[in-house]
Design a protein around this motif. Structure first.
Motif, PDB file in Angstrom:
ATOM      1  N   GLY A   1     -23.310  19.114 -24.121  1.00  0.00           N
ATOM      2  CA  GLY A   1     -23.122  17.665 -25.388  1.00  0.00           C
ATOM      3  C   GLY A   1     -23.113  16.312 -23.803  1.00  0.00           C
ATOM      4  O   GLY A   1     -24.172  15.214 -24.472  1.00  0.00           O
ATOM      5  N   SER A   2     -22.580  16.273 -23.037  1.00  0.00           N
ATOM      6  CA  SER A   2     -22.383  15.124 -22.290  1.00  0.00           C
ATOM      7  C   SER A   2     -23.721  14.528 -21.228  1.00  0.00           C
ATOM      8  O   SER A   2     -24.025  13.571 -20.966  1.00  0.00           O
ATOM      9  CB  SER A   2     -21.154  14.727 -21.376  1.00  0.00           C
ATOM     10  N   MET A   3     -24.828  15.607 -21.206  1.00  0.00           N
ATOM     11  CA  MET A   3     -26.195  15.347 -20.591  1.00  0.00           C
ATOM     12  C   MET A   3     -26.582  14.287 -21.442  1.00  0.00           C
ATOM     13  O   MET A   3     -27.638  13.904 -20.738  1.00  0.00           O
ATOM     14  CB  MET A   3     -26.225  16.533 -20.220  1.00  0.00           C
ATOM     15  N   SER A   4     -26.664  14.313 -23.115  1.00  0.00           N
ATOM     16  CA  SER A   4     -26.910  12.837 -23.579  1.00  0.00           C
ATOM     17  C   SER A   4     -26.249  11.525 -23.035  1.00  0.00           C
ATOM     18  O   SER A   4     -27.227  10.468 -23.646  1.00  0.00           O
ATOM     19  CB  SER A   4     -27.349  13.428 -24.957  1.00  0.00           C
ATOM     20  N   THR A   5     -25.823  11.848 -22.070  1.00  0.00           N
ATOM     21  CA  THR A   5     -25.364  10.218 -21.840  1.00  0.00           C
ATOM     22  C   THR A   5     -26.491   9.494 -21.414  1.00  0.00           C
ATOM     23  O   THR A   5     -26.768   9.808 -20.729  1.00  0.00           O
ATOM     24  CB  THR A   5     -24.164  10.476 -21.606  1.00  0.00           C
ATOM     25  N   PRO A   6     -26.656   8.185 -22.035  1.00  0.00           N
ATOM     26  CA  PRO A   6     -27.405   7.433 -20.913  1.00  0.00           C
ATOM     27  C   PRO A   6     -26.482   7.054 -19.716  1.00  0.00           C
ATOM     28  O   PRO A   6     -25.874   6.666 -19.747  1.00  0.00           O
ATOM     29  CB  PRO A   6     -27.661   6.035 -22.305  1.00  0.00           C
ATOM     30  N   VAL A   7     -28.426   6.344 -18.482  1.00  0.00           N
ATOM     31  CA  VAL A   7     -28.222   6.519 -17.977  1.00  0.00           C
ATOM     32  C   VAL A   7     -27.658   4.885 -16.863  1.00  0.00           C
ATOM     33  O   VAL A   7     -29.546   4.854 -17.321  1.00  0.00           O
ATOM     34  CB  VAL A   7     -28.366   7.304 -15.982  1.00  0.00           C
ATOM     35  N   PRO A   8     -26.599   4.349 -16.633  1.00  0.00           N
ATOM     36  CA  PRO A   8     -26.830   3.217 -16.443  1.00  0.00           C
ATOM     37  C   PRO A   8     -28.409   2.724 -15.587  1.00  0.00           C
ATOM     38  O   PRO A   8     -27.773   2.856 -14.851  1.00  0.00           O
ATOM     39  CB  PRO A   8     -25.163   2.380 -15.894  1.00  0.00           C
ATOM     40  N   GLY A   9     -28.397   1.275 -15.770  1.00  0.00           N
ATOM     41  CA  GLY A   9     -29.762   0.796 -16.185  1.00  0.00           C
ATOM     42  C   GLY A   9     -30.897   2.064 -15.133  1.00  0.00           C
ATOM     43  O   GLY A   9     -32.065   1.399 -14.990  1.00  0.00           O
ATOM     44  N   LYS A  10     -31.309   2.973 -16.093  1.00  0.00           N
ATOM     45  CA  LYS A  10     -32.237   3.435 -16.287  1.00  0.00           C
ATOM     46  C   LYS A  10     -32.988   3.367 -17.901  1.00  0.00           C
ATOM     47  O   LYS A  10     -33.584   4.785 -18.358  1.00  0.00           O
ATOM     48  CB  LYS A  10     -32.166   4.849 -15.608  1.00  0.00           C
TER      49      LYS A  10
END
Length: 600
Positions: A394-403
């Motif tokens: 589930g953590s792979m749905s975390t937004p990447v900062p600056g993307k």
């Protein structure tokens, strides 16, 4: 002993620091060396730091240097002349012993051992070797300074082949030149192994970066590399031996003879000036720029040197940039930094206007570009069999900062698709994903079997009946990468999945290929009911077979990962662990990992 550095302001006037981002970090050279803790500039000059002739005071300062074989004769001549002319450093004569040794061997030794190497100065043919040595595990500290000489990387041809391609009037890009040569089927191109030759590596990176590449450029470069790989020599010194000896039909039709070679200008100069008649090589200088061998003068483990040794090393570097030494380098076909190329030297090497022999690459290829090129080369030459195992927790749905709101999975998918373009139809690639209890009691799922990318798509798809009609394995894998999604509530079942993928790869091992398992994860193991880390490492060591190696390449993505964890697990199989802060780095890190692990 304290740390002594060479002075920036006393760098040889004829030399210069290497340019570009990869080069800028090498010019960390303080003034402390010449002045010393207790000595001033006036004292240094008075005592003869730069003194010439006259008797030497005290014993000579002895230093050992290892140098690239092509430049060793010129440097050895300079060392002998310095001894004869009583060139002094701080009142003491210089006694420099110069030994020839291939740069790739020195880079390997310096990069894999912290032991005293037995020499204080290294002169490789390219700064790429210094970077390689510094980037590999425990290594001997290196301080690169100025470029002593230069030589462009070119494509040399026998006269008949050069004439067929329109030399010297017709000019090409790197991509156009290699396509024209290999496309005819009549011109065989030889080169030294890019894993062992800066000349070969710089040429291959130039082909990869050439603006002449089409939209499918990565695949075309891989195809070109495949062609080159069939005619590779172990080292630069062996390339010229593969050249066609005359224009006879026997030589022309000999599959082991080459009509074209990737060579430095200096190597072509040495060949041409040792031969007579019309069999001299002709040089093509691609119009998108010729990369340079830059011969960086490098101090080895300067903290271990005495002040006298450090000053003497600096003095010899300066001497190599002075008049007599420059003349020796010029007469042996090297270019002198900051001096225009002379038409007579270029013509002796085989170049002629309007070939753009004065055009160098606008910027040397970056370390990342060279790593990607060498990774692609390793894959191409060996052919790869990789099972790619992707974290779907589930953590792979975390937004990447600056993307722009893209998630870790979004960027991971894009990076995997980009990496896929680097592989050839002969490579075998498969896909698993994993999260806790993803498939019943198992933490993993086999999405695409590990088979040839150029073969027909094989079963296990999302279509009815478990198969996909039409298309190739590459098409099927690209679709599967694009379909990867995080599992809501899924945790990271890392250890059980890693063991299962490793065992499966061992059972399906393919001889003659680079077999590996690539694991991408954005977290630490969260399956408390599975195997422990210590038990996993012990089991991997037990299963690892040196005769059938299947290294793990584990890439930890993002701030929630534990680099120590992936390094320990991967190392148990002879593999390597990496950590990246941004999923977009996966492609370059994967290729770098394949280069490093496959190169063992």
């Amino acid at each position: 002993m304290g740390r002594h550095s060479l002075p920036d302001d006393l760098t040889a006037p004829a030399t210069r620091p290497r340019s570009g981002a990869r080069r800028r970090r090498t010019v960390a050279i303080a003034t402390v060396l010449v002045l010393g803790a207790a000595a001033g500039t006036g004292v240094a000059v008075e005592r003869g730091v730069f003194g010439l002739s006259g008797p030497c005071h005290g014993s000579a300062v002895k230093l050992r240097m290892v140098a690239s074989p092509d430049i060793t004769p010129a440097v050895r001549t300079a060392a002998e002349r310095a001894r004869e002319d009583h060139v002094r450093s701080d009142g003491q004569c210089l006694d420099i012993t110069v030994t020839a040794r291939d740069s790739y061997e020195v880079a390997h030794d310096l990069g894999t051992s912290s032991a005293e190497p037995g020499y204080q100065i290294w002169l490789p043919d390219s700064g790429a070797w210094v970077d390689r040595a510094q980037d590999t595990g425990e290594n001997v500290p290196l301080t690169p300074a100025s470029s002593i000489a230069e030589s462009p990387v070119t494509l040399a041809m026998v006269p008949s082949a050069a004439k067929a391609l329109g030399w010297p009037e017709k000019t090409y890009t790197w991509a156009g030149l290699t396509a024209a040569a290999t496309g005819s089927g009549k011109i065989h191109i030889g080169a030294a192994d890019p894993a062992r030759s800066a000349t070969g590596l710089l040429a291959l990176s130039s082909i990869a970066q050439s603006p002449g590449q089409a939209a499918s450029g990565d695949t075309q470069v891989a195809a070109t590399a495949k062609v080159l790989s069939r005619r590779i020599s172990d080292a630069d010194s062996k390339v010229l031996a593969t050249l066609a000896q005359d224009g006879s039909g026997t030589e022309k039709d000999d599959p082991h003879r080459n009509q074209a070679l990737v060579l430095s200008e200096q190597a072509a100069f040495a060949h041409n000036t040792s031969r007579g008649g019309a069999r001299k090589l002709r040089l093509f200088y691609p119009k998108d720029g010729t990369p340079q061998l830059d011969y960086p003068y490098t101090v080895v483990d300067e903290a271990a040197l005495t002040t006298d040794q450090s000053r003497a090393a600096m003095r010899f570097m300066t001497y190599l940039g002075e008049g007599v030494s420059r003349t020796v380098l010029d007469r042996q076909g090297f270019r002198i930094p900051d001096r225009p190329a002379t038409a007579s030297r270029v013509e002796a090497a085989g170049g002629r206007t309007p070939q753009p022999y004065t055009d160098a690459s606008p910027e040397p290829p970056s370390e990342d570009v060279l790593d990607e090129t060498l990774g692609m080369w390793t894959i191409t030459v060996q052919s790869a069999r990789l099972t790619t195992v992707v974290d779907a927790s589930g953590s792979m749905s975390t937004p990447v900062p600056g993307k722009g709101g893209q998630t870790r999975m979004d960027i991971t998918r894009a990076s995997l698709l980009k990496a896929l373009d680097q592989f050839t139809p002969e490579d075998e690639i498969g896909l698993w994903d994993f999260a806790t209890h993803l498939d019943g009691t198992r933490d993993y799922r086999k999405r695409v079997p590990t088979v040839r990318l150029g073969g027909p798509a094989q079963g296990g798809g999302t279509q009815r009946g478990g198969t996909q009609r039409g298309g190739t394995q590459r098409d099927r894998l690209a679709a599967a990468f694009s379909a990867l999604r995080p599992v809501r509530g899924g945790a990271t079942g890392l250890y059980d999945t890693t063991l299962a993928a490793f065992q499966d790869a061992r059972k399906t091992y393919a001889r003659g290929k680079f077999n590996a398992v690539v694991v991408l994860t954005d977290g630490v193991n969260e399956d408390d009911h599975g195997i422990s880390r210590s038990a996993l490492i012990a089991k991997l060591r037990e299963l690892t077979d040196p005769e059938r190696p299947v290294p793990l390449i584990m890439i930890a993505v993002g701030p929630d990962t534990d680099r120590t964890e992936v390094e320990q697990v991967a190392r148990a199989t002879g593999g390597a662990g990496y950590q990246v802060s941004d999923p977009s780095q996966i492609n370059s890190v994967l290729l770098k990992a394949v280069m490093a692990v496959g190169g063992r």
